[in-house]
Design a protein around this motif. Sequence first.
Motif, short mmCIF file in Angstrom:
data_model
loop_
_atom_site.label_atom_id
_atom_site.label_comp_id
_atom_site.label_asym_id
_atom_site.label_seq_id
_atom_site.Cartn_x
_atom_site.Cartn_y
_atom_site.Cartn_z
N ALA A 201 0.90 -1.23 0.29
CA ALA A 201 -0.35 0.02 -0.02
C ALA A 201 1.39 0.79 0.08
N PHE A 202 2.16 1.83 0.95
CA PHE A 202 3.21 2.54 0.90
C PHE A 202 3.83 2.90 -0.55
N LEU A 203 3.83 1.48 -0.51
CA LEU A 203 4.94 1.51 -2.23
C LEU A 203 3.75 1.87 -3.22
N LEU A 204 2.61 1.24 -3.78
CA LEU A 204 2.01 2.08 -4.78
C LEU A 204 1.34 3.48 -4.53
N ASN A 205 1.58 3.78 -3.18
CA ASN A 205 1.11 5.07 -3.30
C ASN A 205 1.94 6.43 -3.61
N ARG A 265 -6.31 4.35 -4.89
CA ARG A 265 -8.08 3.23 -4.83
C ARG A 265 -7.44 2.11 -4.07
N LEU A 266 -6.51 1.73 -5.14
CA LEU A 266 -5.92 0.06 -3.94
C LEU A 266 -5.49 0.56 -3.04
N ALA A 267 -4.13 1.37 -3.31
CA ALA A 267 -3.54 1.46 -1.87
C ALA A 267 -4.02 1.83 -0.34
N HIS A 268 -5.35 2.56 -0.86
CA HIS A 268 -6.23 2.99 0.25
C HIS A 268 -7.07 1.56 0.27
#
Length: 481
Positions: A201-205, A265-268
Motif C-alpha cells: 500500500a505504501f509503495l503504490l501510494n 484507490r488500490l493503496a487505500h
Amino acid sequence: MRLMWKSMDKMRCFRKRSMLPFLGFLITFLLFFNLYMDDGYVLEAEKRQLGETLMHPANSERYVHTFRDLSNFSGTINVTYRYLAGIPLPRKKYLTIGLSSVKRKKGNYLLETIKSIFDQSSYEELKEIVVVVHLADFDLVWCENLVQEITRKFAHHIIAGRLLVIHTPEEYYPSLDGLKRNYNDPEDRVRFRSKQNVDYAFLLNFCTNLSHFYMMLEDDVRCSRNFLTALKKVITSREGSYWVMLEFSKLGYIGKLYHSRDLPRLAHFLLMFYQEMPCDWLLIHFRGLLAQKDVIRFKPSLFQHMGYYSSYKGAENKLKDDDFEEDSIDIPDNPPANLYTNINVFENYDATKAYSSIVDEYFWGKPPCTGDFFVIIFNKSVKISRIKIVTGTDDRQNDVLHHGALEVGQKSVETKQGRQCTSYITLGEFKGGNIEVDNVDHKIGFDIECVRIVVTASQKEWLIIRTVSLWTTQPVSQLKK
C-alpha cells in the motif's frame, strides 16, 4: 603568549578536521560527475538532474517527501518517506516498476531482479521506465547495508533517475499485533501477510504520479527480453476497452499492470483490509469491485519467479510459470481495430477474442458457409509486414477452417453496416487450418485498411479462430497517433 599559540594551533587542527567531510564529498562529487558525463548510457536530458541529485546525501533525514492528507478515497495517504537512494525526475515516465523487499532468512534475490530489469531493456526502453524499490524491513542496519550494495552496483541508473530506493518508517504502520486469525492461519503468518499488504500500500501510494502505468513485481523475478515493448503492444491493442488489471504472469503479485490513476484507490483498499486476507486475494477483489469480472492474462508470460526460498520463514518456494518465455519480442502488434463477422457466434466467444493474446480466449462460431467472412477494419491504415492466423485448439482439432482465403483491403467507405473496404487482394489459402504470410508490405503496393478471412467452402464442423496476429513496420507508439 604560549597559551595564545596553543589556541591558534588548535584552531588550525579543527579547520583541518572540518575540511575532511567536505573534501570527501567533493571527491565523491567529482567521481560521480566523471562517471555521469562519460557514460553514454545516461541520457542528455537526465544530466541536468546531476547537480540536484548529488547535493542531497542518499540517507539524509532532511530529504523526505510528504503527501497531502486527502479525505476522499482517491487521494494519496499521508505518509512521509525516507529517500535512501535517488530522486524522482519531474517528467512522467511510461511505466513504473514497483518492488517491495524485506530481509529473508535464506537467500536474497533483489539485486538479481533489479539487474534483470535493466539488462533486459534496450537503451530506448530505459528512457521510459523507473524502478522503485521499497525496503520494507524495520531492521535499519539491513536497509543501510543493502542500499550501499544497490548504490555501488547501479550508480548510473540512480543518477539517471531510473532507480529509486525508499523506506517507510515503522511509526506509520498500523498495529501488527492481535490481528484477526482468518483462515485459521498461525499468528506469525497473519502478521507477515498483513504487514506485506501495508508494504505494498505504501509503495503504490508513493508511485502514484511517477508514470502512466504501474507494474507490480516481486523481488525475486527474472524478466523476458524487451518486456516493455511487449507490454506496450498489449496496451495499444487494448485501446478503447475497459480494464483494471492486466496480468503478464500467473504467479502471485508478479506482472500485474495497473493504470497509475488507480493506485491511490488500490493503496487505500489494501490498508482498509490489510488483516483480512493475503495481497493476491485482495487484488482479485479490487479488480471485481471496479467491474472487471474476468482475468485478463497474456501469453507468453513476461516474468518468471526465480527465488528458491520464500521471504516467509525461508520456506522453499519452487513455483515456476510454465508460460514464461525469455525472448517474447515476437508478440504481435495488432493495431487498434474493429472486428466483424457474419458467422453465427457461439455464446460469448465473439470476434474480438481472436484478436488478443489473452490466455484461453478465441472466436468460436457455428458451421460457416461459402462466402462467410471474418473481417478486421483498422482505425487507420497501416503497413503490415507479417500476418499469422491459427484456427482450432488442441482439444478441438476439427474446429478449424478447412477451406478459406486470406485477403487484405483498401479504400474503406462508410455503409449502413459500418465501415468496409471496397477493394481486396488475396494473399493466400489456408492449409491445415492455418496461414502465415511474410513480407506483406513488399507484396502489395498500398497501406492496408482491412484484413479479411473468407470461407471458400461450407463445412459441417464449427469454427474456432484461435489467434489473428499482425506485425507492423511502424513502432507501436506511432500507431496510436
